[in-house]
Scaffold this motif. Structure first.
Motif, PDB file in Angstrom:
ATOM      1  N   TYR A 276       0.828  -1.208   0.000  1.00 39.66           N
ATOM      2  CA  TYR A 276       0.000   0.000   0.000  1.00 39.66           C
ATOM      3  C   TYR A 276       0.861   1.256   0.000  1.00 39.66           C
ATOM      4  N   LEU A 277       1.916   1.261   0.799  1.00 35.31           N
ATOM      5  CA  LEU A 277       2.762   2.445   0.898  1.00 35.31           C
ATOM      6  C   LEU A 277       3.773   2.555  -0.240  1.00 35.31           C
TER       7      LEU A 277
ATOM      8  N   PRO B 177      -0.550   7.086  -3.234  1.00 33.51           N
ATOM      9  CA  PRO B 177       0.118   8.375  -3.353  1.00 33.51           C
ATOM     10  C   PRO B 177       1.427   8.455  -2.569  1.00 33.51           C
ATOM     11  N   PHE B 178       1.882   7.359  -1.949  1.00 35.79           N
ATOM     12  CA  PHE B 178       3.031   7.427  -1.051  1.00 35.79           C
ATOM     13  C   PHE B 178       4.364   7.223  -1.777  1.00 35.79           C
TER      14      PHE B 178
ATOM     15  N   THR C 152      -5.403   2.909   8.839  1.00 32.93           N
ATOM     16  CA  THR C 152      -4.418   2.772   7.760  1.00 32.93           C
ATOM     17  C   THR C 152      -5.011   3.053   6.383  1.00 32.93           C
TER      18      THR C 152
ATOM     19  N   SER D 119      -6.243   5.756   5.570  1.00 28.33           N
ATOM     20  CA  SER D 119      -6.033   7.187   5.353  1.00 28.33           C
ATOM     21  C   SER D 119      -4.999   7.404   4.248  1.00 28.33           C
ATOM     22  N   HIS D 120      -5.006   8.595   3.670  1.00 29.57           N
ATOM     23  CA  HIS D 120      -4.021   8.939   2.649  1.00 29.57           C
ATOM     24  C   HIS D 120      -2.940   9.867   3.201  1.00 29.57           C
ATOM     25  N   SER D 121      -2.852   9.975   4.500  1.00 28.56           N
ATOM     26  CA  SER D 121      -1.800  10.750   5.139  1.00 28.56           C
ATOM     27  C   SER D 121      -0.761   9.782   5.693  1.00 28.56           C
ATOM     28  N   LEU D 122       0.474   9.921   5.246  1.00 27.10           N
ATOM     29  CA  LEU D 122       1.535   8.977   5.600  1.00 27.10           C
ATOM     30  C   LEU D 122       1.725   8.861   7.103  1.00 27.10           C
TER      31      LEU D 122
ATOM     32  N   VAL E 208      -1.138   7.047   8.813  1.00 27.62           N
ATOM     33  CA  VAL E 208      -1.072   5.610   8.537  1.00 27.62           C
ATOM     34  C   VAL E 208      -0.018   4.947   9.412  1.00 27.62           C
TER      35      VAL E 208
END
Length: 185
Positions: free
Chosen positions: A92-93, A97-98, A149, A151-154, A157
């Motif tokens: 995922y990461l 967007p990560f 997790t 979420s789209h904020s690193l 997460v």
């Protein structure tokens, strides 16, 4: 670490420490084991043969206790959830967007250090609220962590999501181990 030095030098220090510790613990041949301890501290064990079939039967008898089986299932399920979460989160990461690199992803596992702080504090909490409530609370923390997790904020997460998952698993494992002493005959 391999970026700054070779694999041999990165693993050489732990290998040398292990070898040196092992070497220093080997006694000289002239000192007999029974003479190494003072007489009042020596433990003399009776010599008997171990019957593996009897030991296996005694171990399998525990599976007839539904409280123990439920504890085994809860502990196994939460540990499997931790492994599954950390396996999936790397994919995922690594994606949009990560776009984290392999090196960056390896740092995720530092969140396990949460257990160093959480487990002793959780033990105090478990003595106040009870083991069953503690396991239920730990499962709730794991579920909340997995949901966070998404979420789209690193940082949310990693710190909040994975932190809650680790907290829940460490608390549940501690509670399950403590419950075994209560549930086991």
């Amino acid at each position: 670490m391999s970026r700054y030095s070779s694999w041999d030098s990165a693993t050489g220090t732990p290998r040398r420490l292990t070898f040196n510790c092992r070497s220093s613990s080997v006694r000289s041949p002239e000192v007999k084991t029974e003479e190494a301890w003072p007489e009042e501290r020596r433990v003399i064990l009776p010599e008997h043969r171990v019957n593996p079939v009897a030991q296996l039967r005694a171990m399998l008898r525990h599976f007839r206790n539904p409280r123990l089986v439920a504890t085994f299932v809860a502990g196994f399920g939460l540990l499997l959830a931790l492994v599954g979460t950390f396996t999936y989160i790397t994919f995922y990461l690594a994606d949009a967007p990560f776009h984290l690199s392999t090196e960056d992803l390896s740092y995720l596992f530092a969140i396990y250090l949460v257990g160093v702080v959480v487990t002793p504090a959780g033990g105090l909490l478990m003595t106040r609220i009870g083991l069953r409530a503690g396991i239920a609370m730990a499962i709730g923390a794991c579920l909340a962590g997995v949901l966070v997790t998404l979420s789209h904020s690193l940082w949310i997460v990693i710190l909040l999501g994975l932190g809650l998952v680790c907290t829940g698993v460490f608390l549940a494992q501690a509670a399950a181990n403590s419950f075994l002493r209560v549930a086991a005959p």
